[in-house]
Design a protein around this motif. Structure first.
Motif, mmCIF file in Angstrom:
data_model
loop_
_atom_site.group_PDB
_atom_site.id
_atom_site.type_symbol
_atom_site.label_atom_id
_atom_site.label_comp_id
_atom_site.label_asym_id
_atom_site.label_seq_id
_atom_site.Cartn_x
_atom_site.Cartn_y
_atom_site.Cartn_z
ATOM 1 N N GLY A 112 -7.319 15.057 5.468
ATOM 2 C CA GLY A 112 -7.262 13.698 5.971
ATOM 3 C C GLY A 112 -6.098 12.874 5.458
ATOM 4 O O GLY A 112 -5.246 13.339 4.687
ATOM 5 N N ASN A 113 -6.081 11.653 5.962
ATOM 6 C CA ASN A 113 -5.028 10.696 5.615
ATOM 7 C C ASN A 113 -5.625 9.641 4.686
ATOM 8 O O ASN A 113 -6.608 8.971 5.049
ATOM 9 N N TRP A 114 -5.026 9.487 3.523
ATOM 10 C CA TRP A 114 -5.586 8.615 2.488
ATOM 11 C C TRP A 114 -4.634 7.489 2.132
ATOM 12 O O TRP A 114 -3.418 7.680 2.055
ATOM 13 N N LEU A 115 -5.224 6.307 1.911
ATOM 14 C CA LEU A 115 -4.459 5.111 1.572
ATOM 15 C C LEU A 115 -4.925 4.551 0.229
ATOM 16 O O LEU A 115 -6.099 4.695 -0.135
ATOM 17 N N LEU A 116 -3.998 3.925 -0.462
ATOM 18 C CA LEU A 116 -4.334 3.233 -1.707
ATOM 19 C C LEU A 116 -3.527 1.934 -1.733
ATOM 20 O O LEU A 116 -2.291 1.972 -1.722
ATOM 21 N N GLY A 117 -4.229 0.799 -1.713
ATOM 22 C CA GLY A 117 -3.487 -0.453 -1.668
ATOM 23 C C GLY A 117 -4.369 -1.668 -1.863
ATOM 24 O O GLY A 117 -5.524 -1.571 -2.304
ATOM 25 N N ALA A 118 -3.815 -2.825 -1.536
ATOM 26 C CA ALA A 118 -4.496 -4.099 -1.753
ATOM 27 C C ALA A 118 -5.618 -4.280 -0.739
ATOM 28 O O ALA A 118 -5.384 -4.211 0.472
ATOM 29 N N PRO A 119 -6.834 -4.537 -1.198
ATOM 30 C CA PRO A 119 -7.962 -4.717 -0.254
ATOM 31 C C PRO A 119 -7.730 -5.868 0.715
ATOM 32 O O PRO A 119 -8.106 -5.775 1.896
ATOM 33 N N TRP A 177 0.842 -1.193 0.000
ATOM 34 C CA TRP A 177 0.000 0.000 0.000
ATOM 35 C C TRP A 177 0.878 1.244 0.000
ATOM 36 O O TRP A 177 2.062 1.192 0.337
ATOM 37 N N SER A 178 0.285 2.342 -0.397
ATOM 38 C CA SER A 178 0.939 3.645 -0.323
ATOM 39 C C SER A 178 -0.087 4.647 0.209
ATOM 40 O O SER A 178 -1.273 4.313 0.343
ATOM 41 N N GLY A 179 0.364 5.854 0.494
ATOM 42 C CA GLY A 179 -0.581 6.822 1.018
ATOM 43 C C GLY A 179 0.038 8.196 1.184
ATOM 44 O O GLY A 179 1.247 8.387 1.005
ATOM 45 N N ALA A 180 -0.826 9.121 1.522
ATOM 46 C CA ALA A 180 -0.373 10.490 1.775
ATOM 47 C C ALA A 180 -1.331 11.142 2.765
ATOM 48 O O ALA A 180 -2.542 10.860 2.758
ATOM 49 N N SER A 181 -0.768 12.012 3.591
ATOM 50 C CA SER A 181 -1.568 12.799 4.529
ATOM 51 C C SER A 181 -1.686 14.215 3.978
ATOM 52 O O SER A 181 -0.685 14.792 3.506
ATOM 53 N N LEU A 209 -9.297 2.421 -2.041
ATOM 54 C CA LEU A 209 -9.104 3.796 -1.597
ATOM 55 C C LEU A 209 -9.733 3.911 -0.222
ATOM 56 O O LEU A 209 -10.922 3.592 -0.053
ATOM 57 N N ALA A 210 -8.948 4.331 0.758
ATOM 58 C CA ALA A 210 -9.469 4.340 2.128
ATOM 59 C C ALA A 210 -8.907 5.515 2.911
ATOM 60 O O ALA A 210 -7.897 6.121 2.522
ATOM 61 N N ARG A 211 -9.589 5.807 4.001
ATOM 62 C CA ARG A 211 -9.086 6.806 4.948
ATOM 63 C C ARG A 211 -8.409 6.078 6.105
ATOM 64 O O ARG A 211 -8.758 4.937 6.436
ATOM 65 N N VAL A 240 -0.015 8.833 7.594
ATOM 66 C CA VAL A 240 0.454 7.626 6.898
ATOM 67 C C VAL A 240 1.926 7.332 7.172
ATOM 68 O O VAL A 240 2.385 6.205 6.985
ATOM 69 N N ASP A 241 2.670 8.360 7.630
ATOM 70 C CA ASP A 241 4.092 8.122 7.924
ATOM 71 C C ASP A 241 4.326 7.802 9.397
ATOM 72 O O ASP A 241 5.464 7.760 9.866
ATOM 73 N N ALA A 242 3.244 7.555 10.132
ATOM 74 C CA ALA A 242 3.386 7.150 11.533
ATOM 75 C C ALA A 242 3.928 5.731 11.596
ATOM 76 O O ALA A 242 3.736 4.924 10.684
ATOM 77 N N GLU A 243 4.627 5.408 12.689
ATOM 78 C CA GLU A 243 5.232 4.086 12.824
ATOM 79 C C GLU A 243 4.195 2.976 12.829
ATOM 80 O O GLU A 243 4.457 1.863 12.375
ATOM 81 N N ASP A 244 2.990 3.246 13.364
ATOM 82 C CA ASP A 244 1.973 2.199 13.459
ATOM 83 C C ASP A 244 0.945 2.293 12.333
ATOM 84 O O ASP A 244 -0.147 1.732 12.416
#
Length: 802
Positions: free
Chosen positions: A391-398, A382-386, A425-427, A432-436
């Motif tokens: 908000g924080n958005w993700l794009l990756g494998a369901p 997955w990848s993402g950007a804040s 596509l998810a929130r 997204v750059d947090a350790e967890d």
């Protein structure tokens, strides 16, 4: 925050540094010799090629013997000296052709780093990089020179090819990067601190790119054979010299006999034919836009029995198209989902194929400010950007981001079963750059992408199936989607795709699972490498094809790594073969060329080594019997041309589709030694049956030599007929042509005179043919025994073709 943002918000000093060198700076460093002065390919120079092909041990031996026979005044006996010129000329011409082919293809296929100069970014050739150049990095890029990181955005570098450390290393400004490593995620900028031969990658490339035949089973096998022959040549040669010079023969006759005995002992054409076969293989593959980065790869291709292929870029085209965006009932509008997709695509400075397709469909960047990024990596899927308040958005494998049993994941599986790629596509509830990260995921939409299947993929799969080469599809995509694509192409076993996350990690169970399966999805880079190793542990010769950074480790560990020309710099750098036309359909041609080269070298090796065996044994028998050597140098030269030289050259370039197997030395010697023994014994017997003793006249000696020569040529031609099997019209024509020329040599008055032949002793000729006939029967029986033995051995693994 993007690197562009780092540059724009930095102080003036940093901004100047990130802008790169000026034209004047570059010129100054070029003048000072501070360049990455490594040739595109470290191939031998023209002078080195000429020296290597002219100043050989075999040429030196022939030159000494040529001078000796010329000193006797019998110039016709020196025609074997033509071999000195022919061997050298053919070797030089073929290697120069191969050198030009390799260097042209290398220029097309080389990795080109992106360098900043005068504030502008441009791709340049690796050897144009100078000290202190500012070089950009993105996912899949190879680090071409050593340097220090100036700016980084979630930059992760894989240094496993250098250090053995399997985990990617996160790089921050001030950290060192080593040439030969590659970027697996993120982006960055670094400045070159070591260039040219000081950099690790330069030393690696210099050794790996040489036009060489080392580290191959074939070459080492031939070397072992030649070493044994050298030990046999010493006693046989000394005995021949003593026998010829200590007898009652005149000096010229003794020298002629000695030279005639020694010349055929040297397998002069074996090394030449091997070099020619490899060089011609490189040239032919070059016509298919296939760059051979390491010559032993041609041999490895002939032995491949399993091909591991990635789906994307292999079975399907690299490009994708956004088919639809299915917004879930989460209170999000379609417009907001489209804005998020556009923002995510714009936030990645080096978008992958999926993001490129999204960017084409949603080119309007909403202008959201990036506050944090998580670039895509094959490990996390997955990848993402804040985007601050957006908000924080993700794009990756369901199936990675969502829990098993969720409605969205089930729907993604249903869509993927049609061979489509599905992203979520998810929130996220945290940056997204947090350790967890990714934390709690709230699905927004399913992004459906279409991939075009390569029109030639089915034919390629069918070819490998017909050739009994196993095929494994190993992909990072959803297993169901990959299975659907492979099933549509008719790949056996594709209807049972395996999710790699369920595979065992222990070597033996993993090997069992990989052997049993055909299609594997959700495979991470470490698993790809482990799966290649598992197949190798079961005795398979594995070719791995790929184009992405996630394929690099598997490409490096495979017996043959095959990269696509449009793939990442890192994948092209570690592969032995690069398909510059990006066509998966080229691979069967590459495999077939490898089989042709190795199979034909084995064929002609039988001819050359049979000659060496019978020459050494005949010399020993003649020496122990203390009789004059029956042949003249002109006899052995013309015999070698008709029974070995011309046929071997033609056979070495002929089609050959049989997969090479290990055990080259054993197979060749099982034929060459018995055949050599039969020829030497039969020739010796026929000679003694006609030889009139020390008081024989010159006519009697010529007739005895003619009788022996007839026996030798008859059996040697039958060995040629055996080696040429299975027959085709041109092979039959070749054998009949050589037999016809040999017969004409004995019958035509002109050749009788020049070659000192006299078949008029009909009793002697009858004895020669009788001995030759017996020899043919024995050699044929040896071939049938070898055939039975080979089939018996092969039955342990798989049956040989009829």
């Amino acid at each position: 925050m993007s690197l562009a943002g780092v540059t724009g918000n930095a102080n003036d000093g940093t901004r100047d540094l990130l802008d790169g060198l000026t034209a004047a700076d570059v010129a100054q460093r070029v003048a000072a010799g501070q360049t990455n002065d490594v040739p595109a390919r470290a191939s031998r120079s023209v002078a080195q090629i000429i020296r290597a092909n002219v100043l050989t041990r075999i040429n030196a031996i022939y030159a000494v013997l040529f001078v000796l026979v010329m000193s006797t005044g019998y110039f016709l006996d020196g025609i074997f000296g033509v071999l000195i010129v022919a061997n050298s000329a053919i070797g030089v011409v073929q290697e120069l052709r191969a050198k030009r082919t390799l260097e042209k293809l290398a220029i097309i296929g080389q990795s080109r780093p992106r360098v900043r100069r005068d504030g502008q970014s441009a791709e340049i050739a690796p050897n144009e990089v100078v000290l202190d150049d500012v070089i950009e990095l993105g996912a899949g890029d190879q680090v071409v020179v050593d340097g220090t990181v100036l700016a980084a955005e979630a930059l992760e570098v894989d240094e496993s090819l250098l250090t053995g450390e399997s985990d990617p290393v996160v790089k921050a400004p001030g950290d060192r990067v080593l040439s030969g490593s590659f970027v697996v995620a993120g982006s960055g900028v670094y400045t070159a601190t070591k260039v040219g031969r000081d950099a690790y990658a330069a030393r690696l490339a210099e050794e790996a790119s040489k036009f060489t035949l080392v580290k191959s089973e074939l070459r080492s096998g031939i070397d072992r054979i030649l070493k044994v022959i050298t030990y046999l040549l010493v006693p046989a040669g000394l005995l021949t010299i003593y026998n010829q010079l200590a007898g009652d023969q005149a000096w010229p006759e003794a020298i002629r006999g000695m030279v005639a005995a020694l010349v055929p002992m040297v397998p002069e054409g074996l090394i030449l034919m091997t070099s020619i076969a490899f060089a011609v293989g490189v040239i032919r593959l070059g016509r298919y836009k296939c760059l051979v980065q390491e010559l032993p790869a041609i041999e490895g291709l002939a032995r491949v029995d399993v091909v591991c292929a990635d789906k994307t870029g292999t079975l399907t085209e690299n490009g994708m198209r956004l088919a639809e965006v299915r917004v879930r009932n989460t209170g999000e509008s379609s417009a907001n989902a489209a804005r998020a997709l556009a923002a995510l695509a714009a936030a990645d400075p080096r978008p992958n194929a999926s993001l490129q397709a999204i960017a084409e469909a949603h080119p309007n960047d909403p202008g959201w400010t990036v506050t944090g990024t998580a670039p895509f990596s094959s490990a996390r899927k997955w990848s993402g950007a804040s985007f601050g308040e957006h908000g924080n958005w993700l794009l990756g494998a369901p199936d990675v981001l969502l829990a098993e049993g969720s409605v969205e994941r089930a729907e993604a599986e249903r869509i993927g079963a049609r061979g489509l790629r599905v992203l979520l596509l998810a929130r996220s509830d945290r940056p997204v750059d947090a350790e967890d990260a990714p934390g709690r995921v709230s699905p927004v939409a399913l992004v459906v992408l279409e991939q075009r299947i390569r029109p030639d993929a089915k034919d390629t799969i069918d070819y490998f199936h017909d050739q009994r080469v196993g095929m494994k599809v190993i992909s990072g995509d959803n297993a169901t989607s990959v299975g659907a694509v492979a099933s549509g192409l008719g790949l056996p076993g594709a209807d049972r795709p395996v999710d790699a996350r369920t595979l065992p990690s222990e070597p033996e169970p993993l090997a069992d699972a990989v052997e049993a399966g055909t299609v594997f999805g959700r495979v991470d880079p470490g698993q790809k490498r482990a799966m290649v190793g598992a197949l190798q542990s079961r005795g398979h010769t594995v070719a791995m094809t790929g184009d992405g950074v996630n394929d690099v480790l598997a490409l490096k560990d495979a017996d043959i790594g095959v990269a696509m020309g449009s793939g990442s710099q890192a994948s092209r750098a570690v592969a032995q073969i690069v398909l510059l036309d990006n066509k998966f359909a080229t691979l069967p041609k590459v495999v077939a060329e490898g089989r042709r080269v190795i199979g034909n070298i084995e064929r002609v090796s039988n001819l050359f080594l049979t000659k060496t065996v019978y020459s050494v044994l005949l010399a020993l028998m003649i020496g122990m019997a203390q009789v004059p050597y029956p042949f003249l140098p002109r006899h052995v030269t013309i015999t070698a041309w008709f029974t070995i030289g011309v046929p071997a050259f033609i056979l070495s370039l002929a089609p050959n589709t049989e997969r090479a197997r290990s055990g080259f030395v054993g197979r060749v010697m099982r034929m060459a030694i018995p055949a050599g023994i039969v020829i030497s014994v039969a020739t010796f017997v026929s000679y003694l049956l006609v030889y009139q003793g020390p008081g024989a006249s010159q006519v009697d000696r010529i007739q005895a030599g003619t009788t022996a020569l007839i026996t030798l040529i008859v059996i040697a031609l039958w060995v040629l007929a055996i080696v040429a099997r299975p027959y085709s019209w041109w092979k039959v024509g070749l054998i009949l042509g050589m037999a016809g020329l040999s017969t004409a040599m004995f019958l035509m008055p002109l050749t009788q005179k020049y070659f000192e032949l006299d078949p008029s002793n009909l009793a002697g000729t009858a004895k020669a043919l009788l001995c030759g006939g017996v020899g043919i029967l024995v050699v044929e029986a040896v071939w049938w025994v070898n055939r039975w033995w080979s089939r018996r051995q092969a039955a342990v693994g798989e049956p040989l073709p009829a």
